[in-house]
Design an enzyme around this catalytic site. Structure first.
Site, PDB file in Angstrom:
ATOM      1  N   CYS A 232       0.814  -1.213   0.000  1.00 45.50           N
ATOM      2  CA  CYS A 232       0.000   0.000   0.000  1.00 45.50           C
ATOM      3  C   CYS A 232       0.847   1.263   0.000  1.00 45.50           C
ATOM      4  O   CYS A 232       0.321   2.353  -0.169  1.00 45.50           O
ATOM      5  CB  CYS A 232      -0.930   0.014   1.208  1.00 45.50           C
ATOM      6  SG  CYS A 232      -0.071   0.245   2.781  1.00 45.50           S
ATOM      7  N   GLY A 233       2.151   1.122   0.231  1.00 46.43           N
ATOM      8  CA  GLY A 233       3.035   2.277   0.222  1.00 46.43           C
ATOM      9  C   GLY A 233       3.600   2.626   1.579  1.00 46.43           C
ATOM     10  O   GLY A 233       4.642   3.274   1.680  1.00 46.43           O
TER      11      GLY A 233
END
Length: 251
Positions: A232-233
């Site tokens: 998701c980062g």
């Protein structure tokens, strides 16, 4: 929690990882507490197996700040699960939300998650997840962050060590080498719950619009991000140079 703190430039990562390579998860938590003191935080997405890390860490550090990124698009069950565990484990919960509301983002940018363009998905993650996390780290004065990543979850995580430096913040991974069986045994031993959506076939849970149940043959994160990416980062370096230096896969 001890008030000792450490200048990030003073930690010998190679030596720390050599020391912690075969250490038990509670010993890694204790090392982090002794090393980083009051500048240590932890994060939780209140996902399927979140109770493991929350219980493991707060047994030793009951007052540690627990950062929860509320994207505004979480499952109803996730909000209720977070509330249940917060009360049960008496968590020092710190909820962080994006600066821009969900409604305003959709009005100005559209529903970014509906795109099959990876750049749109990355922008969504930057707005809803990464920016609030960076703000949390700044406001809480964190130099280190306990995270419940496991090596068998994604290609990127398979390359991680017990301690890494990401964007100037130390990431410590107490259960990095744990298998799904070990996670299950820990939950059972301590009478801890799974996320309620596990019973509906969800193995990895994020936002309601980007998460689906999986089949028995699929990898546990196959139900995330339309299969276009694994992360998701939050757990990726923000610069390409640092990312490449860590040998991470194309995510």
């Amino acid at each position: 929690m001890t008030t000792q703190t450490l200048n990030p430039s003073r930690l010998d990562l190679a030596a720390a990882n050599q020391r912690l390579a075969d250490a038990a998860a509670p010993d890694v938590v204790q090392w982090a507490a002794q090393t980083f003191g009051s500048s240590l935080i932890m994060t939780s997405s209140f996902g399927v197996q979140a109770a493991v890390m929350l219980h493991l860490v707060t047994r030793h550090l009951p007052d540690i700040p627990v950062v929860f990124i509320d994207t505004g698009y979480l499952h109803t069950e996730t909000y209720k699960f977070a509330d249940e565990l917060t009360h049960r484990l008496k968590l020092n919960l710190k909820v962080y939300q994006p600066v821009i509301s969900a409604a305003r983002m959709e009005a100005l940018m559209g529903k970014l998650w509906e795109s099959n363009d990876r750049d749109s998905l990355i922008e969504y993650d930057r707005i809803r997840k990464v920016e609030p996390m960076h703000r949390a780290l700044r406001e809480l004065g964190a130099t280190a962050w306990l995270a419940g990543l496991r090596a068998n979850q994604t290609d990127h995580r398979a390359d991680l060590r017990r301690v890494e430096l990401q964007d100037g913040i130390y990431k410590v991974h107490p259960i990095l080498g744990w298998s799904s069986k070990q996670v299950h045994e820990y939950l059972k031993q301590h009478d801890l719950p799974y996320h309620p959506l596990r019973d509906q076939g969800y193995a990895s849970i994020g936002d309601w619009h980007s998460t689906r149940p999986i089949t028995a043959e699929e990898h546990e994160r196959a139900g995330r991000f339309k299969g276009l990416k694994q992360e998701c980062g939050l757990h990726l370096p923000s610069t390409q140079a640092e990312n490449e230096s860590r040998g991470s896969a194309d995510l």
